[in-house]
Design a protein around this motif. Structure first.
Motif, PDB file in Angstrom:
ATOM      1  N   ARG A 283       0.588  -1.466   0.142  1.00 53.86           N
ATOM      2  CA  ARG A 283       0.441   0.018   0.039  1.00 53.86           C
ATOM      3  C   ARG A 283       1.131   0.739   0.328  1.00 53.86           C
ATOM      4  N   TYR A 285       1.420   4.849   0.944  1.00 55.72           N
ATOM      5  CA  TYR A 285       1.000   6.821   1.471  1.00 55.72           C
ATOM      6  C   TYR A 285       1.830   7.530   1.375  1.00 55.72           C
ATOM      7  N   GLN A 343      -4.958  10.964   6.603  1.00 54.91           N
ATOM      8  CA  GLN A 343      -5.338   9.916   8.213  1.00 54.91           C
ATOM      9  C   GLN A 343      -4.615  10.581   9.097  1.00 54.91           C
ATOM     10  N   TRP A 349      -1.155   2.211   9.756  1.00 51.48           N
ATOM     11  CA  TRP A 349      -0.858   2.220   8.417  1.00 51.48           C
ATOM     12  C   TRP A 349       0.009   1.068   8.399  1.00 51.48           C
ATOM     13  N   ALA A 354       3.836  -1.580   2.884  1.00 50.90           N
ATOM     14  CA  ALA A 354       3.668   0.045   3.283  1.00 50.90           C
ATOM     15  C   ALA A 354       5.173   0.802   2.097  1.00 50.90           C
ATOM     16  N   GLY A 378      -4.263   2.859  -0.850  1.00 53.00           N
ATOM     17  CA  GLY A 378      -3.397   4.053   0.571  1.00 53.00           C
ATOM     18  C   GLY A 378      -4.217   5.071   0.726  1.00 53.00           C
ATOM     19  N   LYS A 379      -3.892   6.112   1.811  1.00 54.65           N
ATOM     20  CA  LYS A 379      -4.295   7.371   1.724  1.00 54.65           C
ATOM     21  C   LYS A 379      -2.859   7.923   2.140  1.00 54.65           C
ATOM     22  N   LEU A 381      -1.232  10.956   4.915  1.00 50.76           N
ATOM     23  CA  LEU A 381      -0.542  11.035   6.323  1.00 50.76           C
ATOM     24  C   LEU A 381      -0.313  12.257   6.425  1.00 50.76           C
TER      25      LEU A 381
END
Length: 423
Positions: A283, A285, A343, A349, A354, A378-379, A381
């Motif tokens: 994922r 981020y 997030q 996470w 990652a 993903g997001k 951060l």
């Protein structure tokens, strides 16, 4: 009469001074006391030898050697350079640069230019520690310039075979050095390949399922600090996209402090091929350096490699649709903008492998990085800062996120080990 007596007295004076015998005997006696007899002979003819004291030993008469033996005798004085027999017996030789020798200047011109470095496939390493780390990792040296022979003798002998060794003046090294205090040795190496490198065992044992992606980082000091933090956090690899500064630039090498030979570095990657270097189920981020809601737009500038992050579009979620459409360039639609959940960085996470994307301070993250994060689930951060303060330095943000990921992975490993003990 008086005159005659006076003259008679002058005649009766001796012409030569009389030597007193008692004075001579005294002097001879003093000399005899100073001497140490070797053997005493008595009037009877008996001779007694005197034993030497513990401090003084008599000299032993050495037989004279023949002229043939004298020619075979080794020299009595041995210089310091002859004590290291291993270095001499290995057959290594070095050249001494004469006045007007341009080998150093010609090589430095090549390795200090990125186009020439990429064309020739050579890099410059300066300093004994950095050169020793490179040799230990398996980097291939080509030429060494040094001011003192001791600097070369400190390096492994087996790594110096077939390498050109050139001794130059310290002033010449100082003219081409980027260090405030030059260490007197420079090495020209072939550009290392991460596949052929041998990284330290300690580093391999502490590797984590954590990757770092550098997106358009152009400051050499920031990139060097980020690489150093990545090696310290235990990243498995570092990926650099096109547009980043050359990781083998001397300023980056100086700031990284040997991190190039502790963590694999893959540079000059396209976004189309970058997913091939990510492990399965990774994922991605994105570090949010632009605020709570940063949007990316395409740029027409060729120098930006097709993308920039527009800070003018850093708005909050509550903006109305009309205002957002006005900020976008004509002809652009919101459909191509990836929608990523924001997030806090300290929330979990790292449940899956990652990869963290760090953007440059000038342009931020690219549109391609947002699309990759959206495709992998993903997001964003977010590292909260006090309102009114500009975004954090890229190197600082990367260090915070990487060591936070390391903390989360360590806590998860402790929980798993504790659960196994209970069961």
């Amino acid at each position: 009469m008086a005159a005659w007596v006076k003259g008679l007295g002058w005649v009766t004076r001796p012409l030569l001074s009389v030597v007193r015998t008692w004075d001579l005997d005294a002097r001879r006696w003093v000399r005899a006391l100073r001497r140490s007899p070797v053997r005493v002979v008595f009037p009877s003819g008996q001779a007694v030898g005197r034993k030497p004291g513990p401090e003084k030993q008599p000299r032993r008469a050495t037989p004279e050697a023949s002229p043939h033996e004298q020619r075979q005798k080794p020299p009595l004085q041995v210089s310091a350079s002859q004590t290291s027999c291993a270095w001499e017996e290995s057959g290594l030789r070095y050249d001494k640069a004469l006045p007007g020798d341009r080998r150093l200047s010609s090589v430095m011109t090549i390795v200090k230019s990125r186009p020439f470095r990429e064309k020739q496939g050579k890099i410059l390493l300066e300093g004994r520690r950095l050169i020793a780390d490179a040799l230990k990792a398996g980097a291939v040296p080509k030429v060494f310039f040094f001011s003192r022979l001791e600097y070369i003798k400190e390096l492994p002998i087996d790594k110096l075979k077939g390498v050109s060794l050139i001794k130059v003046k310290f002033e010449d090294i100082k003219d081409w050095s980027d260090l405030v205090t030059p260490q007197g040795i420079m090495g020209i190496f072939a550009k290392p390949d991460h596949v052929k490198m041998t990284y330290p065992e300690t580093q391999l044992r502490h590797l984590l399922p954590l990757l770092l992606i550098c997106d358009n980082l152009r400051d050499p000091g920031n990139l060097g600090t980020i690489l150093r933090s990545a090696a310290g956090a235990g990243c498995s690899k570092v990926l650099l996209t096109k547009g980043c500064v050359d990781p083998w630039e001397p300023k980056v090498l100086r700031a990284a402090m040997g991190a190039h030979f502790q963590v694999p570095i893959i540079n000059n990657l396209d976004w189309e091929t970058l997913p091939n270097y990510l492990p399965t189920d990774t994922r991605v981020y994105v570090a949010d350096n632009c605020g709570l809601y940063a949007q990316a737009q395409m740029s027409d500038k060729a120098s930006d490699h097709g993308w920039v992050c527009d800070r003018r579009l850093s708005k909050l979620h509550k903006y109305e649709k009309e205002e957002e459409e006005e900020d976008l360039e004509p002809g652009a639609s919101k459909a191509w903008l990836p929608e990523l959940e924001v997030q806090s960085y300290d929330l979990d996470w790292t449940e899956a492998p990652a990869a963290v994307v760090i953007g440059g301070e000038t342009h931020g993250v690219s549109l391609e990085s947002l699309q990759l994060a959206e495709s992998t689930g993903g997001k964003r951060l977010l590292i909260p800062v006090v309102p009114g303060v500009d975004s954090l330095n890229s190197a600082m943000a990367a260090s915070i996120l990487l060591f936070e990921g390391r903390r989360q992975l360590r806590v998860r490993a402790e929980h798993l080990s504790r659960d196994r003990c209970y069961h």
